[in-house]
Write an enzyme that holds these catalytic residues in place. Structure first.
Site, PDB file in Angstrom:
ATOM      1  N   GLU A  53     -18.853  19.250  30.786  1.00  0.00           N
ATOM      2  CA  GLU A  53     -18.144  18.985  29.528  1.00  0.00           C
ATOM      3  C   GLU A  53     -16.633  19.140  29.658  1.00  0.00           C
ATOM      4  O   GLU A  53     -15.872  18.503  28.936  1.00  0.00           O
ATOM      5  CB  GLU A  53     -18.667  19.890  28.409  1.00  0.00           C
ATOM      6  CG  GLU A  53     -20.085  19.570  27.936  1.00  0.00           C
ATOM      7  CD  GLU A  53     -21.172  20.256  28.750  1.00  0.00           C
ATOM      8  OE1 GLU A  53     -20.845  20.866  29.805  1.00  0.00           O
ATOM      9  OE2 GLU A  53     -22.346  20.219  28.347  1.00  0.00           O
ATOM     10  N   PHE A 115     -30.717  30.628  19.976  1.00  0.00           N
ATOM     11  CA  PHE A 115     -30.592  30.000  21.289  1.00  0.00           C
ATOM     12  C   PHE A 115     -29.425  29.005  21.283  1.00  0.00           C
ATOM     13  O   PHE A 115     -29.338  28.157  20.404  1.00  0.00           O
ATOM     14  CB  PHE A 115     -31.902  29.282  21.664  1.00  0.00           C
ATOM     15  CG  PHE A 115     -31.803  28.552  22.981  1.00  0.00           C
ATOM     16  CD1 PHE A 115     -31.608  29.257  24.166  1.00  0.00           C
ATOM     17  CD2 PHE A 115     -31.897  27.169  23.023  1.00  0.00           C
ATOM     18  CE1 PHE A 115     -31.496  28.584  25.380  1.00  0.00           C
ATOM     19  CE2 PHE A 115     -31.795  26.496  24.233  1.00  0.00           C
ATOM     20  CZ  PHE A 115     -31.590  27.201  25.408  1.00  0.00           C
ATOM     21  N   GLN A 116     -28.548  29.129  22.236  1.00  0.00           N
ATOM     22  CA  GLN A 116     -27.344  28.288  22.378  1.00  0.00           C
ATOM     23  C   GLN A 116     -26.439  28.329  21.150  1.00  0.00           C
ATOM     24  O   GLN A 116     -25.838  27.328  20.783  1.00  0.00           O
ATOM     25  CB  GLN A 116     -27.733  26.854  22.741  1.00  0.00           C
ATOM     26  CG  GLN A 116     -28.433  26.815  24.097  1.00  0.00           C
ATOM     27  CD  GLN A 116     -28.496  25.447  24.731  1.00  0.00           C
ATOM     28  OE1 GLN A 116     -28.649  24.450  24.042  1.00  0.00           O
ATOM     29  NE2 GLN A 116     -28.400  25.399  26.047  1.00  0.00           N
ATOM     30  N   LYS A 165     -27.211  21.587  13.397  1.00  0.00           N
ATOM     31  CA  LYS A 165     -28.375  20.719  13.632  1.00  0.00           C
ATOM     32  C   LYS A 165     -29.017  20.226  12.333  1.00  0.00           C
ATOM     33  O   LYS A 165     -29.420  19.072  12.225  1.00  0.00           O
ATOM     34  CB  LYS A 165     -29.386  21.523  14.459  1.00  0.00           C
ATOM     35  CG  LYS A 165     -30.736  20.873  14.659  1.00  0.00           C
ATOM     36  CD  LYS A 165     -30.839  20.174  15.988  1.00  0.00           C
ATOM     37  CE  LYS A 165     -32.236  19.590  16.171  1.00  0.00           C
ATOM     38  NZ  LYS A 165     -32.297  18.711  17.335  1.00  0.00           N
ATOM     39  N   MET A 483       0.761  26.126  46.033  1.00  0.00           N
ATOM     40  CA  MET A 483       1.753  26.671  45.116  1.00  0.00           C
ATOM     41  C   MET A 483       1.675  28.194  45.074  1.00  0.00           C
ATOM     42  O   MET A 483       2.692  28.887  45.005  1.00  0.00           O
ATOM     43  CB  MET A 483       1.561  26.081  43.716  1.00  0.00           C
ATOM     44  CG  MET A 483       2.685  26.379  42.767  1.00  0.00           C
ATOM     45  SD  MET A 483       4.293  25.919  43.423  1.00  0.00           S
ATOM     46  CE  MET A 483       4.532  24.318  42.658  1.00  0.00           C
TER      47      MET A 483
HETATM   48  C1  LIG Z   1      -7.708  26.540  36.567  1.00  0.00           C
HETATM   49  C2  LIG Z   1      -6.553  27.116  37.286  1.00  0.00           C
HETATM   50  N1  LIG Z   1      -6.716  28.223  38.046  1.00  0.00           N
HETATM   51  C3  LIG Z   1      -5.667  28.739  38.731  1.00  0.00           C
HETATM   52  C4  LIG Z   1      -4.425  28.175  38.653  1.00  0.00           C
HETATM   53  C5  LIG Z   1      -3.240  28.780  39.405  1.00  0.00           C
HETATM   54  N2  LIG Z   1      -2.734  27.834  40.415  1.00  0.00           N
HETATM   55  C6  LIG Z   1      -1.662  27.047  40.195  1.00  0.00           C
HETATM   56  S1  LIG Z   1      -1.334  26.028  41.484  1.00  0.00           S
HETATM   57  C7  LIG Z   1      -2.623  26.644  42.378  1.00  0.00           C
HETATM   58  C8  LIG Z   1      -2.917  26.124  43.746  1.00  0.00           C
HETATM   59  C9  LIG Z   1      -3.388  24.724  43.724  1.00  0.00           C
HETATM   60  O1  LIG Z   1      -3.864  24.371  45.016  1.00  0.00           O
HETATM   61  P1  LIG Z   1      -4.064  22.877  45.398  1.00  0.00           P
HETATM   62  O2  LIG Z   1      -4.823  22.166  44.374  1.00  0.00           O
HETATM   63  O3  LIG Z   1      -4.599  22.818  46.781  1.00  0.00           O
HETATM   64  O4  LIG Z   1      -2.588  22.294  45.328  1.00  0.00           O
HETATM   65  P2  LIG Z   1      -1.340  22.561  46.296  1.00  0.00           P
HETATM   66  O5  LIG Z   1      -0.466  23.541  45.586  1.00  0.00           O
HETATM   67  O6  LIG Z   1      -1.850  23.078  47.576  1.00  0.00           O
HETATM   68  O7  LIG Z   1      -0.688  21.237  46.400  1.00  0.00           O
HETATM   69  C10 LIG Z   1      -3.280  27.651  41.670  1.00  0.00           C
HETATM   70  C11 LIG Z   1      -4.419  28.415  42.167  1.00  0.00           C
HETATM   71  C12 LIG Z   1      -4.305  27.043  37.809  1.00  0.00           C
HETATM   72  N3  LIG Z   1      -3.127  26.445  37.616  1.00  0.00           N
HETATM   73  N4  LIG Z   1      -5.378  26.525  37.171  1.00  0.00           N
END
Ligand SMILES: Cc1ncc(C[n+]2csc(CCOP(=O)(O)OP(=O)(O)O)c2C)c(N)n1
Ligand SMILES: [Mg+2]
Lengths: 575, 165
Positions: A53, A115-116, A165, A483
């Site tokens: 979803e 439920f749910q 529902k 990042m």
């Molecule tokens: C759902 C979620 N969890 C954690 C983060 C924190 N976060 C920001 S950038 C990143 C790394 C992303 O890695 P990747 O997709 O491999 O991209 P890259 O930076 O390596 O290009 C994380 C963990 C986020 N933005 N969203």
């Protein structure tokens, strides 16, 4: 004459039809089976079955960002509805209109831990524009019509409609009527700028010697980029776009000085810091733009135009606040400038541009690519730009790849750049791209992603097979949460705590397993050919896995707690 | 600074929770909150007493106004206004001395003893927050407070000004 009677489920579908909905993005379950049955028995609206979803919300969101039409999501009660929460929050932060129809247990069971059962209205309260609970059959058309109206007017945002529902079941029928001309005494989206404020804004602009236009997502949402370009050309001033506002003016326009903010260009941030007047249009002075608010542009008079009064003077005090729809206010401003015979001060302007060009000459987006070394991620984005003629829809995930794309793909038009700017939701990219491809099957639609992000909604490769959505996925694979790793390099003494990706799957095999095409790119010399090959395949989804240099950082980058123009230009080099 | 906000909103299920949710979500302070339907049953009237500097107050007013259910909000603090709160307090009245003292203090503050038990008096008092605080202090000096309940303040601008649709 007898009036025809309908079930609640039928009313849901009829209401959506009346509102000209083409697609519902969703996933079935117990509480909404009556709606699914009603969908089955008509052919005006197509239901797109996702695999999670969350992806339904992002897909609806991507569809909306590309087309401007309100996206509709349908989920069952409990886990179906809670799976939508991240997507709702994503839409909320970026002011994207969305209507989420969430099933609920029968009214008689609400509160019993049935439920749910989850209180989805309660769960989503802080991340929606409004919500409705349909207590009876006759509430349904009204709630849905109002949900669309609220979602898509004023500052847009997601609206949740909860459907127990017992209001949907076949035993319960009533006559159907829907009024789509909505008026609500408690809601009047203030549309026109106050004349006094417009005059003040025009006078402030007329006196400016170092004017900058700072424009954002409001321009994109309101489809007013042409008007913005006209305004900017009248003013002859530099213009910078936020991450959400890219394409608001053409990325190749000579008055455009690039994106501003944390990973913006040096010239954009310097221009902001040195401006005497900032004309802020459809922006919200996000902390990723301002850096330290205490040090933010101390010498500037700020004119802030936004439809949402809460955005004005929230973080940065506005000297000339103008509440109104940005497209209307810009026209008012253009008219008022004509009225006062505005011509830009030539001498001041030429000095200002001389200064800006010096900052431009620093070439803050430049990077070093040696022919025999690993592929630099920036190079991949540049190649994509070239091959797609700068005309693709680029849907991004979140991380370094997102910033590289924002920096190195100059968007010609609004709605071309689709990313989760406010919430920064990893997993957004692929489903968003699917939504765009559904709307524009003949256009290049790219999902630029990372080895981390793509795995957050990778199951949607299956949806792509089912509905033939041949997006091009380009993974800038740096074997790490790049990042995060960059921050660890810069702030945490290089301690890479849980930011590397061990046991990455073979993405090519994954793509193939779903019936798609996989293309692996390892070296620079094969980059352009293989990417060209990928974009030449029109009828199949192509998953391009590009091995890039894992050590590359995104620059420029704000120095933490500094002013907007205090930036790292490369490792160890400050502006 | 303490501020009194008067709010007029749709009398709909969920309206109250949206206001309360907003205050906690944005870390705004609520000192007290009262709410009830008005003479027009489709509307609810709420009074919120809160604290914050001008910037915070500006955000509170704007954010509350942004809620779809809210029709109007005004900050009545700086206008001539009436502020009232209801106090019910149950005090120990074990002996003649405490009974006389409670009666005397209640009279001075123009309260009413509205119920008596074997060893307790229940007193009702209306007024602004300062008056209620002073009354409680005075009682505490003479006897033991067993239970107290305050309504939180309700407020309204004086004169011809009115918060209505
Ligand atoms: C759902 C979620 N969890 C954690 C983060 C924190 N976060 C920001 S950038 C990143 C790394 C992303 O890695 P990747 O997709 O491999 O991209 P890259 O930076 O390596 O290009 C994380 C963990 C986020 N933005 N969203
Ligand atoms: Mg990565």
């Amino acid at each position: 004459m007898t009036t025809e009677l309908f079930t609640g489920a039928e009313m849901v579908v009829k209401s959506l039809s009346a509102l000209k909905v083409k697609y519902i993005f969703g996933y079935p379950g117990g509480s909404v089976l009556d709606i699914y049955d009603a969908i089955f028995q008509q052919d005006e609206i197509e239901h797109i079955l996702v695999r999670h979803e969350q992806a339904a919300t992002h897909m609806a969101d991507g569809y909306t960002r590309a087309t401007g039409e309100v996206g509709v999501v349908l989920a069952t009660s409990g886990p179906g509805a809670t799976n939508c929460v991240t997507g709702i929050a994503t839409a909320y932060m970026d002011s994207i209109p969305m209507v989420v129809l969430a099933g609920q247990v029968a009214s008689t069971l609400i509160g019993n831990d049935a439920f749910q059962e989850t209180d989805i209205v309660g769960c989503t309260r802080p991340i929606i524009k409004h919500s409705f609970n349909c207590r009876s059959l006759t509430d349904i058309p009204d709630a849905i019509a109002k949900a669309f109206y609220l979602a898509n007017t004023g500052r847009p945002g997601p609206v949740v409609v909860e459907l127990p529902k017992d209001v949907l079941i076949p035993q319960n029928k009533g006559p159907f009527s829907i009024d789509t001309d909505i008026k609500m005494r408690s809601y009047n989206p203030n549309v026109k700028g106050h004349t006094k404020q417009i005059k003040k804004a025009a006078q402030t602009i007329a006196k400016a010697k170092k004017l900058v236009v700072y424009s954002g997502g409001g321009i994109v949402i309101s489809d007013s980029s042409e008007l913005l370009t006209t305004l900017v050309e009248t003013l002859k001033a530099p213009v910078t776009n936020t991450l959400m506002g890219l394409g608001g003016v053409p990325g190749t326009h000579d008055q455009y000085i690039g994106m501003l903010g944390m990973h913006g260009t040096l010239e954009a941030n310097k221009t902001m810091a040195n401006a005497d007047v900032i004309l802020a249009l459809g922006v919200r002075f996000d902390d990723r733009v301002t850096n330290n608010v205490e040090k933010f542009c101390p010498n500037a008079t700020i004119i802030h135009v936004d439809i949402d009064p809460t955005s004005i003077s929230k973080t940065i005090n506005a000297h000339v606040p103008v509440v109104g729809l940005v497209e209307i206010v810009m026209q008012q401003l253009i008219d008022e400038l004509k009225e006062i015979n505005f011509t830009p001060d030539k001498d001041a302007l030429s000095l200002w541009w001389q200064q800006i060009n010096l900052w431009r000459n620093v070439k803050s987006l430049s990077y070093q690519q040696d022919e025999n070394e690993k592929i630099k991620p920036q190079r991949v984005v540049e190649a994509m730009y070239k091959i797609t003629n700068g005309e693709a829809y680029v849907c991004s995930d979140v991380g370094q790849h997102q910033m590289f794309a924002a920096q190195h793909y100059p968007f010609a038009k609004p709605r071309q750049w689709i990313n989760s700017g406010g919430l920064g939701t990893m997993g957004f990219g692929l489903p968003a791209a699917m939504g765009v491809k559904l709307a524009f099957p003949d256009k290049h639609v790219i999902c630029i992603t990372g080895d981390g992000s793509i795995q957050m909604n990778i199951q949607e490769l299956s949806t792509c097979s089912q509905y033939n959505l041949p997006v091009v996925i380009v993974t800038l694979n740096n074997r790490s949460l790049g990042m995060v790793r960059q921050w660890q390099d810069m702030v945490y003494g290089g301690r890479h705590s849980s930011s590397y990706m061990e046991s990455l799957p073979d993405f090519i095999k994954i793509a193939e397993a779903y019936g798609h095409v996989g293309i692996q790119i390892d070296t620079l010399d094969e980059l352009e050919d293989k990417l060209t090959q990928a974009f030449a395949i029109k009828d199949k989804l192509v998953f391009v896995d590009v091995m890039v240099d894992e050590k590359e950082h995104v620059y420029p980058m704000h120095i933490r707690t500094g002013a907007i123009d205090e930036m790292w230009l490369s490792k160890g080099v400050k502006a | 600074m303490r501020r009194i906000l008067a709010i007029l909103m749709e009398n709909e299920p969920g309206s109250l929770s949206r206001i309360v949710g907003l205050f906690s979500q944005r870390a705004f302070n609520i000192e007290s909150l009262t709410v009830a339907p008005t003479d027009d049953n489709s509307l609810s009237r709420m009074t919120i007493a809160t604290k914050g500097d001008d910037k915070v107050l500006e955000q509170i007013v704007k954010q509350v106004n942004k809620l779809i259910d809210v029709i109007k909000i005004t900050d009545i603090t700086d206008r001539k206004h009436i502020e009232r709160e209801l106090l019910l307090v149950k005090v120990s009245a074990m002996n003649d001395k405490s009974r006389t003292e409670v009666k005397r203090i209640t009279d001075i503050f123009r309260g009413n003893i509205i119920d008596i038990g074997k060893q307790v008096y229940t007193v009702q008092l209306t007024g602004d927050a300062d008056k209620l605080n002073a009354f409680i202090n005075a009682l505490q000096n003479e006897t033991e407070i067993i239970e107290s309940a305050r309504s939180g303040c309700v407020g309204m601008a004086r004169g011809d000004q009115a918060l209505r649709i």
